[in-house]
Scaffold this motif. Structure first.
Motif, mmCIF file in Angstrom:
data_model
loop_
_atom_site.group_PDB
_atom_site.id
_atom_site.type_symbol
_atom_site.label_atom_id
_atom_site.label_comp_id
_atom_site.label_asym_id
_atom_site.label_seq_id
_atom_site.Cartn_x
_atom_site.Cartn_y
_atom_site.Cartn_z
ATOM 1 N N ALA A 82 64.272 102.792 5.594
ATOM 2 C CA ALA A 82 64.600 101.197 5.566
ATOM 3 C C ALA A 82 63.532 100.511 5.029
ATOM 4 O O ALA A 82 63.771 99.350 4.713
ATOM 5 C CB ALA A 82 64.487 101.228 7.135
ATOM 6 N N GLU A 83 62.304 101.087 4.811
ATOM 7 C CA GLU A 83 61.268 100.346 3.966
ATOM 8 C C GLU A 83 61.941 100.023 2.647
ATOM 9 O O GLU A 83 61.464 98.922 1.946
ATOM 10 C CB GLU A 83 60.095 100.872 3.984
ATOM 11 N N ILE A 84 62.454 100.844 1.902
ATOM 12 C CA ILE A 84 62.897 100.720 0.666
ATOM 13 C C ILE A 84 63.968 99.637 0.510
ATOM 14 O O ILE A 84 64.053 98.640 -0.208
ATOM 15 C CB ILE A 84 63.961 102.001 0.093
ATOM 16 N N VAL A 85 64.828 99.393 1.630
ATOM 17 C CA VAL A 85 65.772 98.180 1.879
ATOM 18 C C VAL A 85 64.968 97.172 2.047
ATOM 19 O O VAL A 85 65.593 95.966 1.398
ATOM 20 C CB VAL A 85 66.820 98.524 2.983
ATOM 21 N N ARG A 86 63.741 97.009 2.646
ATOM 22 C CA ARG A 86 63.073 95.823 2.835
ATOM 23 C C ARG A 86 62.389 95.531 1.798
ATOM 24 O O ARG A 86 62.336 94.004 1.554
ATOM 25 C CB ARG A 86 62.115 96.067 4.119
ATOM 26 N N ARG A 87 62.151 96.223 0.724
ATOM 27 C CA ARG A 87 61.647 95.713 -0.355
ATOM 28 C C ARG A 87 62.339 95.444 -1.505
ATOM 29 O O ARG A 87 62.225 94.872 -2.612
ATOM 30 C CB ARG A 87 60.605 96.889 -0.941
ATOM 31 N N ASN A 88 63.644 95.808 -0.952
ATOM 32 C CA ASN A 88 64.835 95.124 -1.892
ATOM 33 C C ASN A 88 64.675 95.164 -3.430
ATOM 34 O O ASN A 88 64.592 94.333 -4.157
ATOM 35 C CB ASN A 88 65.181 93.524 -1.323
ATOM 36 N N ALA A 100 74.263 108.165 -8.142
ATOM 37 C CA ALA A 100 74.233 106.668 -7.818
ATOM 38 C C ALA A 100 75.016 106.299 -6.763
ATOM 39 O O ALA A 100 74.860 105.369 -5.682
ATOM 40 C CB ALA A 100 74.841 105.861 -8.928
ATOM 41 N N GLU A 101 76.362 106.882 -6.606
ATOM 42 C CA GLU A 101 77.360 106.487 -5.306
ATOM 43 C C GLU A 101 76.558 106.992 -4.174
ATOM 44 O O GLU A 101 76.821 106.371 -3.031
ATOM 45 C CB GLU A 101 78.454 107.215 -5.760
ATOM 46 N N LYS A 102 75.815 108.261 -4.319
ATOM 47 C CA LYS A 102 75.440 108.530 -2.776
ATOM 48 C C LYS A 102 74.162 107.729 -2.395
ATOM 49 O O LYS A 102 74.033 107.409 -1.280
ATOM 50 C CB LYS A 102 74.753 109.984 -3.285
ATOM 51 N N VAL A 103 73.389 107.047 -3.530
ATOM 52 C CA VAL A 103 72.274 106.313 -3.042
ATOM 53 C C VAL A 103 73.055 104.747 -2.431
ATOM 54 O O VAL A 103 72.488 104.335 -1.374
ATOM 55 C CB VAL A 103 71.480 105.810 -4.377
ATOM 56 N N ALA A 104 73.998 104.527 -3.217
ATOM 57 C CA ALA A 104 74.776 103.057 -2.957
ATOM 58 C C ALA A 104 75.359 103.148 -1.405
ATOM 59 O O ALA A 104 75.360 102.147 -0.846
ATOM 60 C CB ALA A 104 75.645 102.767 -3.897
ATOM 61 N N ALA A 105 75.592 104.383 -1.003
ATOM 62 C CA ALA A 105 76.470 104.618 0.438
ATOM 63 C C ALA A 105 75.198 104.825 1.505
ATOM 64 O O ALA A 105 75.659 105.102 2.793
ATOM 65 C CB ALA A 105 77.330 105.966 0.218
ATOM 66 N N ARG A 106 73.930 104.732 1.215
ATOM 67 C CA ARG A 106 73.233 105.166 2.327
ATOM 68 C C ARG A 106 73.128 103.650 3.187
ATOM 69 O O ARG A 106 73.470 102.611 2.670
ATOM 70 C CB ARG A 106 71.629 104.999 1.497
ATOM 71 N N PRO A 107 72.798 104.075 4.583
ATOM 72 C CA PRO A 107 73.139 103.062 5.387
ATOM 73 C C PRO A 107 72.297 102.102 5.450
ATOM 74 O O PRO A 107 70.910 101.971 4.954
ATOM 75 C CB PRO A 107 72.814 104.099 6.671
ATOM 76 N N GLU A 110 74.024 98.467 1.307
ATOM 77 C CA GLU A 110 75.038 97.436 0.749
ATOM 78 C C GLU A 110 74.343 96.172 0.305
ATOM 79 O O GLU A 110 74.603 95.506 -0.421
ATOM 80 C CB GLU A 110 76.035 97.403 1.831
ATOM 81 N N ALA A 111 73.105 95.923 0.966
ATOM 82 C CA ALA A 111 72.439 94.377 0.959
ATOM 83 C C ALA A 111 71.559 94.621 -0.047
ATOM 84 O O ALA A 111 70.910 93.393 -0.740
ATOM 85 C CB ALA A 111 71.969 93.768 2.119
ATOM 86 N N VAL A 112 71.206 95.809 -0.514
ATOM 87 C CA VAL A 112 70.136 95.830 -1.515
ATOM 88 C C VAL A 112 70.764 95.284 -2.825
ATOM 89 O O VAL A 112 71.743 95.594 -3.408
ATOM 90 C CB VAL A 112 69.698 97.115 -1.692
ATOM 91 N N ASN A 113 69.862 94.502 -3.575
ATOM 92 C CA ASN A 113 70.360 93.671 -4.778
ATOM 93 C C ASN A 113 70.641 94.871 -5.943
ATOM 94 O O ASN A 113 71.693 94.477 -6.482
ATOM 95 C CB ASN A 113 68.851 93.024 -5.354
ATOM 96 N N VAL A 164 72.136 97.717 -5.562
ATOM 97 C CA VAL A 164 73.381 98.148 -5.003
ATOM 98 C C VAL A 164 74.424 96.958 -5.157
ATOM 99 O O VAL A 164 75.718 97.222 -5.794
ATOM 100 C CB VAL A 164 73.383 98.587 -3.633
ATOM 101 N N ARG A 165 74.259 95.863 -4.663
ATOM 102 C CA ARG A 165 75.078 94.787 -5.221
ATOM 103 C C ARG A 165 75.522 94.454 -6.488
ATOM 104 O O ARG A 165 76.428 94.353 -6.731
ATOM 105 C CB ARG A 165 74.464 93.445 -4.223
ATOM 106 N N ASP A 166 74.340 94.645 -7.390
ATOM 107 C CA ASP A 166 74.719 94.297 -8.724
ATOM 108 C C ASP A 166 74.683 95.416 -9.383
ATOM 109 O O ASP A 166 74.939 95.220 -10.982
ATOM 110 C CB ASP A 166 73.327 93.409 -9.204
ATOM 111 N N GLN A 167 74.989 96.682 -8.969
ATOM 112 C CA GLN A 167 75.328 98.043 -9.622
ATOM 113 C C GLN A 167 74.187 98.432 -10.712
ATOM 114 O O GLN A 167 74.514 98.623 -11.817
ATOM 115 C CB GLN A 167 76.622 97.722 -10.254
ATOM 116 N N GLN A 168 73.052 98.010 -10.284
ATOM 117 C CA GLN A 168 71.834 98.359 -11.096
ATOM 118 C C GLN A 168 71.090 99.617 -10.767
ATOM 119 O O GLN A 168 69.986 99.649 -10.266
ATOM 120 C CB GLN A 168 70.818 97.472 -11.085
#
Length: 271
Positions: free
Chosen positions: A195-201, A216-223, A226-229, A231-235
């Motif tokens: 979750a720290e990765i998500v927090r550092r966004n 990439a699709e596996k990473v994007a699907a991590r709980p 979806e709010a990570v920049n 993932v949102r911007d497909q980067q």
């Protein structure tokens, strides 16, 4: 004794990792190489021309001895057991332990000097250095630097080793785990709380999963991702391990160039 020649460096070299092999080929000294790592892909023709005698954590000692090397090049404390066994068999072994961009340059110069190509090696290294400085200047000129999460492995997540973190900075980004990059061992760069990765966004995620395909699709699907920049911007991007996780010529050329292109494209679209 009057006919005794002074050897100009080792004539029969075994390279336990790829970076020494690639560098010797670039120097035009590939005839000295008598054995390589089975993981070698740069240059590709090395796989066709040289016998494969090692993995990373293991080696075929008898096969290496049969090649009668007068020097073996290896990398890191992880190959200490291989090195010790070869030394006990009377083989000269040089283990490099480069973990930073500066240490990679030093290692490459030392190898060039050992095979009598110090001047040529230095010229090539100066060319690499000049290009890194150009990339770094372009990165500094960006209106905003992206936050970059570089992942060496996914289960558990392992963040960038020091030279990769430095190259992210040179390319124009900021590593989101700079404190972990200081740790030389992968086990010490595990992100214990995902979750720290998500927090550092991070704005950008770059995967290089040590020889297995980045998903990439596996990473994007991590709980929660979806709010990570990124993932949102497909980067989410992959850089092959041979291009960035090899502490040698590849990382200082193809690896950093790929990082820089990713950062520039992000900047054009999002900065």
């Amino acid at each position: 004794m009057t006919s005794l020649a002074i050897p100009r460096g080792p004539r029969r070299i075994v390279c336990l990792t790829e970076e020494a092999t690639e560098w010797l080929y670039l120097l035009g000294e590939e005839e000295r190489i008598v054995g390589i790592s089975g993981y070698t892909v740069r240059p590709r023709r090395a796989r066709e021309e040289k016998p494969k005698v090692s993995a990373f954590l293991s080696a075929k000692i008898d096969k290496i001895l049969a090649l009668r090397p007068d020097c073996v090049f290896g990398f890191s404390d992880l190959q200490a057991d291989i090195a010790a066994e070869l030394v006990r068999k009377g083989v000269q072994v040089t283990i490099f332990n480069q973990r930073s961009v500066e240490e990679i340059f030093a290692m490459l110069y030392q190898v060039a000097a050992m095979v009598g190509r110090a001047d040529d090696g230095l010229r090539r290294l100066e060319t690499m250095r000049a290009r890194l400085l150009e990339i770094e200047a372009a990165g500094r000129a960006l209106p905003r630097r992206p936050r970059v999460y570089f992942e060496e492995w996914d289960e558990p997540p392992i963040s960038a080793i020091r030279w990769v973190s430095q190259l992210v900075g040179i390319a124009g980004g900021d590593d989101v785990f700079p404190e972990l990059a200081l740790q030389p061992m992968g086990k010490d760069r595990i992100v214990a709380d995902g979750a720290e990765i998500v927090r550092r966004n991070p704005d950008i995620v770059v995967g290089s999963w040590c020889g297995k395909k980045f998903r990439a699709e596996k990473v994007a699907a991590r709980p929660g991702w979806e709010a990570v920049n990124a993932v949102r911007d497909q980067q989410l991007f992959e850089i092959k391990s041979a291009d960035i996780l090899q502490p040698g010529p590849a990382a200082l050329t193809d690896g950093v160039e790929q990082l820089h292109r990713i950062v520039l494209e992000w900047s054009r679209a999002h900065a």
